[in-house]
Enzyme design. Structure first.
Site, short mmCIF file in Angstrom:
data_model
loop_
_atom_site.label_atom_id
_atom_site.label_comp_id
_atom_site.label_asym_id
_atom_site.label_seq_id
_atom_site.Cartn_x
_atom_site.Cartn_y
_atom_site.Cartn_z
N CYS A 64 11.45 7.99 -2.00
CA CYS A 64 10.18 7.28 -1.99
C CYS A 64 9.48 7.96 -1.00
O CYS A 64 9.55 9.16 -0.58
CB CYS A 64 10.39 5.92 -1.70
SG CYS A 64 11.13 5.29 0.00
N THR A 66 9.00 7.75 2.46
CA THR A 66 9.98 8.00 3.56
C THR A 66 11.25 8.18 3.30
O THR A 66 12.07 8.70 4.35
CB THR A 66 9.61 6.76 4.58
OG1 THR A 66 10.09 5.43 4.10
CG2 THR A 66 8.06 6.53 5.10
C1 RB5 Z 1 4.71 3.64 -0.62
O1 RB5 Z 1 3.39 3.75 -0.33
C2 RB5 Z 1 5.94 3.70 0.36
O2 RB5 Z 1 5.55 2.73 1.22
C3 RB5 Z 1 7.03 3.91 -0.18
O3 RB5 Z 1 7.25 5.20 -0.90
C4 RB5 Z 1 8.35 3.93 0.92
O4 RB5 Z 1 7.77 5.08 1.97
C5 RB5 Z 1 8.53 2.90 1.72
O5 RB5 Z 1 9.43 3.09 2.44
#
Ligand code: RB5
Length: 146
Positions: A64, A66
């Protein structure tokens, strides 16, 4: 067989990992997302991890933005030990010591080159067992006490 999953924040990284797995001759199941459109990561984490729990896939790789949200969601799936990694040592030792079966990375955190190194060491490192098996069993006991 490897289960792959990502939200939009990890989509590009997942695509790069697919190519790398193909180059290595490693099979995978792409559990989505299939475009850079915004999508929620929790259902994708579940769908991807279910492939591991069912035995269809040995491990999951999840991305994702992060790596954190998708790892938190993955760790709610019974039988999954997901590690969010952005360094080589952690990706190696989460296999050696935690028998992690899901590697999570942030597409906005790690570059593709590093991510591929993390994938390789994660897939190529065996669990050490021994005293670490007892600790993994303790984690499983917590999971089963719910
Ligand atoms: C999406 O914008 C972001 O919040 C998701 O990809 C992730 O980083 C969440 O932990």
């Amino acid at each position: 067989m490897i289960a792959l999953g990502a939200d939009h924040g990890g989509f590009e990284l997942k695509e790069a990992i697919k190519k790398h797995l193909e180059d290595r001759g490693i099979g995978y199941i792409d559990c989505g997302t299939y475009s850079p459109e915004s999508v929620d990561y929790a259902p994708i984490a579940k769908a991807t991890c279910d492939r591991v729990v069912s035995g269809e896939c040995e491990k999951a790789i999840l991305c994702c933005g992060t790596g954190i949200g998708i790892s938190i969601a993955a760790n709610k799936v019974k039988g999954i030990r997901a590690a969010c990694c952005s360094d080589y040592f952690s990706a190696k030792y989460t296999r050696l010591h935690n028998d992690a079966n899901a590697l999570c990375m942030g597409g906005r955190v790690v570059g593709t080159g590093l991510a591929i190194e993390l994938v390789d060491v994660f897939l190529d490192t065996e669990f050490e067992g021994g005293r670490h098996q007892r600790r993994v069993d303790q984690i499983t006991a917590i999971e089963n006490s719910k």
